[in-house]
Write an enzyme that holds these catalytic residues in place. Structure first.
Site, PDB file in Angstrom:
ATOM      1  N   LYS A  21      -1.780  -7.158  -0.761  1.00  0.00           N
ATOM      2  CA  LYS A  21      -3.007  -7.182   0.042  1.00  0.00           C
ATOM      3  C   LYS A  21      -4.182  -7.690  -0.773  1.00  0.00           C
ATOM      4  O   LYS A  21      -5.098  -8.343  -0.236  1.00  0.00           O
ATOM      5  CB  LYS A  21      -3.290  -5.765   0.554  1.00  0.00           C
ATOM      6  CG  LYS A  21      -4.595  -5.621   1.326  1.00  0.00           C
ATOM      7  CD  LYS A  21      -4.831  -4.183   1.752  1.00  0.00           C
ATOM      8  CE  LYS A  21      -6.119  -4.055   2.550  1.00  0.00           C
ATOM      9  NZ  LYS A  21      -6.366  -2.677   2.996  1.00  0.00           N
ATOM     10  N   ASP A  27      10.231 -11.978   4.598  1.00  0.00           N
ATOM     11  CA  ASP A  27       9.105 -11.882   3.661  1.00  0.00           C
ATOM     12  C   ASP A  27       8.100 -13.008   3.892  1.00  0.00           C
ATOM     13  O   ASP A  27       6.892 -12.819   3.731  1.00  0.00           O
ATOM     14  CB  ASP A  27       9.598 -11.935   2.214  1.00  0.00           C
ATOM     15  CG  ASP A  27      10.265 -10.636   1.774  1.00  0.00           C
ATOM     16  OD1 ASP A  27      10.048  -9.606   2.440  1.00  0.00           O
ATOM     17  OD2 ASP A  27      11.007 -10.659   0.777  1.00  0.00           O
ATOM     18  N   MET A  51       5.191   2.583   1.298  1.00  0.00           N
ATOM     19  CA  MET A  51       6.487   2.278   1.899  1.00  0.00           C
ATOM     20  C   MET A  51       7.056   3.573   2.413  1.00  0.00           C
ATOM     21  O   MET A  51       7.169   4.563   1.686  1.00  0.00           O
ATOM     22  CB  MET A  51       7.429   1.635   0.871  1.00  0.00           C
ATOM     23  CG  MET A  51       8.822   1.355   1.412  1.00  0.00           C
ATOM     24  SD  MET A  51       8.814   0.149   2.761  1.00  0.00           S
ATOM     25  CE  MET A  51      10.263   0.678   3.698  1.00  0.00           C
ATOM     26  N   GLU A  52       7.442   3.533   3.696  1.00  0.00           N
ATOM     27  CA  GLU A  52       7.779   4.745   4.440  1.00  0.00           C
ATOM     28  C   GLU A  52       9.181   5.273   4.153  1.00  0.00           C
ATOM     29  O   GLU A  52       9.898   5.712   5.060  1.00  0.00           O
ATOM     30  CB  GLU A  52       7.631   4.464   5.934  1.00  0.00           C
ATOM     31  CG  GLU A  52       8.571   3.399   6.515  1.00  0.00           C
ATOM     32  CD  GLU A  52       8.082   1.962   6.440  1.00  0.00           C
ATOM     33  OE1 GLU A  52       8.635   1.115   7.149  1.00  0.00           O
ATOM     34  OE2 GLU A  52       7.145   1.688   5.661  1.00  0.00           O
ATOM     35  N   GLU A  62       5.658  -1.771  13.146  1.00  0.00           N
ATOM     36  CA  GLU A  62       4.324  -1.737  12.543  1.00  0.00           C
ATOM     37  C   GLU A  62       3.181  -1.632  13.548  1.00  0.00           C
ATOM     38  O   GLU A  62       2.172  -0.980  13.280  1.00  0.00           O
ATOM     39  CB  GLU A  62       4.132  -2.955  11.636  1.00  0.00           C
ATOM     40  CG  GLU A  62       5.077  -2.964  10.439  1.00  0.00           C
ATOM     41  CD  GLU A  62       4.899  -1.772   9.497  1.00  0.00           C
ATOM     42  OE1 GLU A  62       3.930  -1.009   9.666  1.00  0.00           O
ATOM     43  OE2 GLU A  62       5.745  -1.604   8.596  1.00  0.00           O
ATOM     44  N   TYR A 115       1.242  -5.889  12.714  1.00  0.00           N
ATOM     45  CA  TYR A 115       0.472  -4.649  12.599  1.00  0.00           C
ATOM     46  C   TYR A 115      -0.683  -4.630  13.602  1.00  0.00           C
ATOM     47  O   TYR A 115      -0.790  -3.730  14.441  1.00  0.00           O
ATOM     48  CB  TYR A 115      -0.107  -4.516  11.182  1.00  0.00           C
ATOM     49  CG  TYR A 115       0.899  -4.355  10.072  1.00  0.00           C
ATOM     50  CD1 TYR A 115       1.044  -3.131   9.424  1.00  0.00           C
ATOM     51  CD2 TYR A 115       1.688  -5.416   9.632  1.00  0.00           C
ATOM     52  CE1 TYR A 115       1.935  -2.964   8.373  1.00  0.00           C
ATOM     53  CE2 TYR A 115       2.589  -5.260   8.587  1.00  0.00           C
ATOM     54  CZ  TYR A 115       2.708  -4.027   7.969  1.00  0.00           C
ATOM     55  OH  TYR A 115       3.597  -3.873   6.942  1.00  0.00           O
ATOM     56  N   HIS A 123      -0.598   6.301   7.904  1.00  0.00           N
ATOM     57  CA  HIS A 123       0.267   5.206   8.363  1.00  0.00           C
ATOM     58  C   HIS A 123       1.738   5.512   8.028  1.00  0.00           C
ATOM     59  O   HIS A 123       2.624   5.404   8.902  1.00  0.00           O
ATOM     60  CB  HIS A 123      -0.178   3.901   7.688  1.00  0.00           C
ATOM     61  CG  HIS A 123       0.610   2.697   8.087  1.00  0.00           C
ATOM     62  ND1 HIS A 123       0.222   1.860   9.116  1.00  0.00           N
ATOM     63  CD2 HIS A 123       1.758   2.179   7.608  1.00  0.00           C
ATOM     64  CE1 HIS A 123       1.112   0.888   9.243  1.00  0.00           C
ATOM     65  NE2 HIS A 123       2.051   1.058   8.336  1.00  0.00           N
ATOM     66  N   GLU A 124       1.991   5.907   6.781  1.00  0.00           N
ATOM     67  CA  GLU A 124       3.381   6.169   6.382  1.00  0.00           C
ATOM     68  C   GLU A 124       3.946   7.401   7.082  1.00  0.00           C
ATOM     69  O   GLU A 124       5.129   7.444   7.420  1.00  0.00           O
ATOM     70  CB  GLU A 124       3.479   6.314   4.859  1.00  0.00           C
ATOM     71  CG  GLU A 124       2.887   5.153   4.048  1.00  0.00           C
ATOM     72  CD  GLU A 124       3.337   3.768   4.504  1.00  0.00           C
ATOM     73  OE1 GLU A 124       4.437   3.642   5.057  1.00  0.00           O
ATOM     74  OE2 GLU A 124       2.562   2.812   4.314  1.00  0.00           O
ATOM     75  N   HIS A 132       5.145   6.454  10.449  1.00  0.00           N
ATOM     76  CA  HIS A 132       6.446   5.766  10.394  1.00  0.00           C
ATOM     77  C   HIS A 132       7.624   6.736  10.565  1.00  0.00           C
ATOM     78  O   HIS A 132       8.733   6.297  10.895  1.00  0.00           O
ATOM     79  CB  HIS A 132       6.603   5.043   9.061  1.00  0.00           C
ATOM     80  CG  HIS A 132       6.201   3.599   9.088  1.00  0.00           C
ATOM     81  ND1 HIS A 132       6.737   2.696   9.982  1.00  0.00           N
ATOM     82  CD2 HIS A 132       5.343   2.894   8.315  1.00  0.00           C
ATOM     83  CE1 HIS A 132       6.223   1.495   9.752  1.00  0.00           C
ATOM     84  NE2 HIS A 132       5.363   1.582   8.762  1.00  0.00           N
ATOM     85  N   ARG A 142      -0.441  -5.072  -5.703  1.00  0.00           N
ATOM     86  CA  ARG A 142      -0.476  -4.899  -4.252  1.00  0.00           C
ATOM     87  C   ARG A 142      -0.836  -6.231  -3.596  1.00  0.00           C
ATOM     88  O   ARG A 142      -1.917  -6.791  -3.819  1.00  0.00           O
ATOM     89  CB  ARG A 142      -1.497  -3.819  -3.891  1.00  0.00           C
ATOM     90  CG  ARG A 142      -1.470  -3.415  -2.426  1.00  0.00           C
ATOM     91  CD  ARG A 142      -2.455  -2.280  -2.196  1.00  0.00           C
ATOM     92  NE  ARG A 142      -2.549  -1.916  -0.800  1.00  0.00           N
ATOM     93  CZ  ARG A 142      -3.443  -1.059  -0.303  1.00  0.00           C
ATOM     94  NH1 ARG A 142      -4.305  -0.484  -1.129  1.00  0.00           N
ATOM     95  NH2 ARG A 142      -3.477  -0.779   0.991  1.00  0.00           N
ATOM     96  N   GLY A 187       0.837  -1.193   0.000  1.00  0.00           N
ATOM     97  CA  GLY A 187       0.000   0.000   0.000  1.00  0.00           C
ATOM     98  C   GLY A 187       0.869   1.239   0.000  1.00  0.00           C
ATOM     99  O   GLY A 187       0.641   2.190  -0.746  1.00  0.00           O
TER     100      GLY A 187
END
Length: 607
Positions: A561, A373, A267-268, A315, A381, A292-293, A296, A559, A265
């Site tokens: 997800k 991974d 990446m920070e 997370e 999370y 969310h990012e 971070h 993605r 979704g």
């Protein structure tokens, strides 16, 4: 087997020699699909007797290594391949100095797991190629030789050469660019020490729009206006995060909307959040990913997990903070509703996908011999966020817990820590609170399964979704369906919960699905979160029209997800299994490494 004492997934020994700065001089070669040039590593000896520095690499071609001060060629060994890459062991020059610099000339592999190379045809504009990276968890080692462990933080700078028509961006402050001999030369500086997985690069035909005093959104021209609209609340989110967490230390906060194959979704990456175009719904409803990012910037980027066994420190804290931002901007019921939505995802992951006794459902799993991974799921999370919700309840509420979190970020800023360090600081700060003595830390940290506590959620927003789902489940299809306007009046998240509730129930009759699709125009919906759930509802009912839509959504974007559940759902439909496998194999080359690897395992095509 652990690769080193401090990090099971890295060969490096930063307890002996530690990287303090990385300088990259690289050229982007789209024809060969490689980066080539050198990395200049500034090293500090922590053990005066250390005679070697151990780095991580993955499929890198090493051309030579030398002492930057003298030009002396340094001996090295590059080998010991594992599932985590290779060990690069470099003999250090004999010197009494505790600081030294080594220059490593190298080229990446066209199969670099960190880099995604797109042909012009795979981009929105169709005119120019595109490159982007994704280094978390342990893929930085396939982009540069480094101590690829989050326990090491270093500043970095870079000079990147690219085709003249392309814009180059990195997770750093832009430090000027010029066209030299018909090539673009772009410079970058990141003065805040960061872990290797936050080094990021992107190059493509990019445009930007200013969306706040310290923010631009970048993307191909085709997406830039939509992105500027959907992410227009970025500055409000940043200010809210600063109220909760303290000063923002990174200078700028830009967002890059990547091509659809980006597997996450968001990446920070510091100074430049990477985001999936699936967030662009036209109604700002998926902008919580940006919250969310932004979170971070403190939780993960400033205070970091020592290794990926403690990933919940990144997370879990980020989800907890993201929802605090949502609560302050949109009210406490919205914060609770967000948590209710994801509680269902956690239940599916723990009880169905992984199994409640799976050690990877522990908050602090053991990752010796396990690729991070493979351990990636919603557990760190959502179970992590739930643990923090429990701690907040235990100490007496937000008025006490929020100042504690701000002090925690300040105390451990620029450091990498483990769960026991957090626990010790928490117990030190709340030593006078009697209820703290009842916390079962070992169960929370090490026991698999669902959390041993469920927050008392405010269900006011969810109840409307549940009520409409119940009406559809009990509706007699031979009678009129009198509930058309309720769905139209729902917020996008209420629509998601409505469909999610139905997915968790018994399969719907096909006649109901046909009526629902037509009544709510679900096939024309622009919100991928809603479309995704609609398709899954159809697959559960073994409704034929959902198959083509599922395979389309699973292949037009990357993605995970969405991609992984869709492929898994279709794999479970026996009559569609071969079609599912054939579709994946036909599109595998378009997917980023991490997504392709995970789906291959989901479809039992690789161990």
């Amino acid at each position: 087997m652990a690769l080193s004492p401090g990090d099971p997934n890295s060969y490096s020994r930063p307890d002996q020699v530690k990287t303090t700065h990385v300088h990259l001089e690289l050229e982007i070669d789209f024809e060969k699909k490689v980066l080539t040039g050198h990395a200049l590593l500034t090293l500090k000896k922590l053990d005066s007797q250390a005679s070697v520095v151990i780095l991580d690499g993955r499929k890198l071609v090493i051309h030579g290594i030398k002492d930057e001060a003298t030009g002396e060629a340094l001996k090295y060994e590059y080998g010991s391949p594992s599932g985590f890459g290779e060990k690069l062991e470099v003999n250090l020059p004999s010197s009494s100095s505790t600081e030294l610099k080594i220059l490593i000339s190298y080229t990446t592999s066209p199969e670099s797991s960190a880099l995604q190379w797109l042909s012009p045809a795979q981009t929105a504009g169709k005119q120019h190629p595109y490159l982007f990276s994704q280094c978390e968890a342990i893929h930085a080692r396939s982009m540069l030789p480094c101590q690829d462990t989050p326990s090491v933080k270093a500043t970095y700078s870079a000079t990147i050469t690219a085709p003249p028509d392309l814009t180059v961006l990195m997770s750093a402050i832009r430090d000027g660019e010029a066209v030299v001999e018909n090539k673009k030369v772009a410079k970058f500086i990141q003065k805040v020490p960061i872990q290797s997985y936050l080094i990021a690069i992107a190059a493509g035909a990019l445009e930007s729009r200013k969306i706040g005093p310290r923010s631009h959104v970048w993307s191909e021209a085709e997406f830039v206006e939509k992105a500027a609209f959907d992410f227009s609340e970025t500055e409000t989110m940043l200010k809210t995060a600063e109220e909760l967490c303290g000063p923002y230390v990174w200078g700028i906060y830009d967002i890059l909307v990547l091509p659809p194959s980006f597997p996450f979704g968001g990446m920070e990456n510091p100074c430049l959040t990477f985001a999936t175009p699936t967030l662009l719904s036209g109604d700002k409803s998926n902008a919580d990913v940006i919250a969310h990012e932004i979170a971070h910037s403190w939780t993960g980027n400033l205070v970091t997990n020592f290794n990926f066994e403690h990933f919940w420190l990144n997370e879990g804290f980020t989800v907890f903070t993201e929802r605090k931002i949502v609560g302050r901007m949109h009210g406490e019921p919205a914060r609770h509703f967000s948590a209710i939505l994801r509680w269902k995802d956690l239940q599916e992951t723990v009880n169905v996908n992984l199994g409640p006794t799976n050690p990877l459902t522990a908050l602090v799993p053991r990752l010796a011999g396990v690729d991070p991974d493979d351990a990636f799921s919603v557990v760190p999370y959502e179970k992590g966020s739930t643990f923090l919700w429990y701690l907040e309840d235990t100490v007496g509420g937000a008025a006490l817990f929020e100042p504690f979190l701000k002090s925690y970020y300040k105390k451990f800023a620029y450091q990498s820590i483990d769960s026991d360090m957090f626990k010790s600081y928490f117990l030190e700060q709340f030593s006078g609170v009697e209820a703290v003595k009842s916390i079962d830390w070992d169960t929370w940290f090490y026991k698999p399964g669902m959390p041993i506590y469920k927050p008392k959620f405010d269900e006011s927003l969810a109840k409307e979704s549940w009520a409409l789902a119940e009406k559809w489940q009990s509706w007699d299809v031979s009678t009129p369906a009198p509930f058309e306007k309720e769905f139209d009046n729902f917020s996008p998240t209420q629509k998601q919960e409505f469909l999610g509730t139905l997915i968790n129930g018994s399969p719907l009759e096909h006649a109901k699905l046909e009526k629902m699709g037509a009544m709510y125009s679900l096939d024309a919906c622009s919100n991928v979160e809603i479309v995704f759930r609609w398709i899954r509802l159809g697959i559960k009912a073994r409704w034929e029209p959902s198959v083509a839509e599922a395979l389309k959504l699973a292949t037009v974007q990357g993605r995970m997800k969405f991609v992984r559940p869709l492929f898994k759902d279709l794999y479970g439909w026996e009559e569609k299994r071969q079609q599912t496998i054939d579709t994946f194999l036909a599109h595998r080359g378009e997917m980023m490494y991490v997504c392709a690897e995970m789906v291959a395992k989901d479809l039992h095509l690789s161990p």
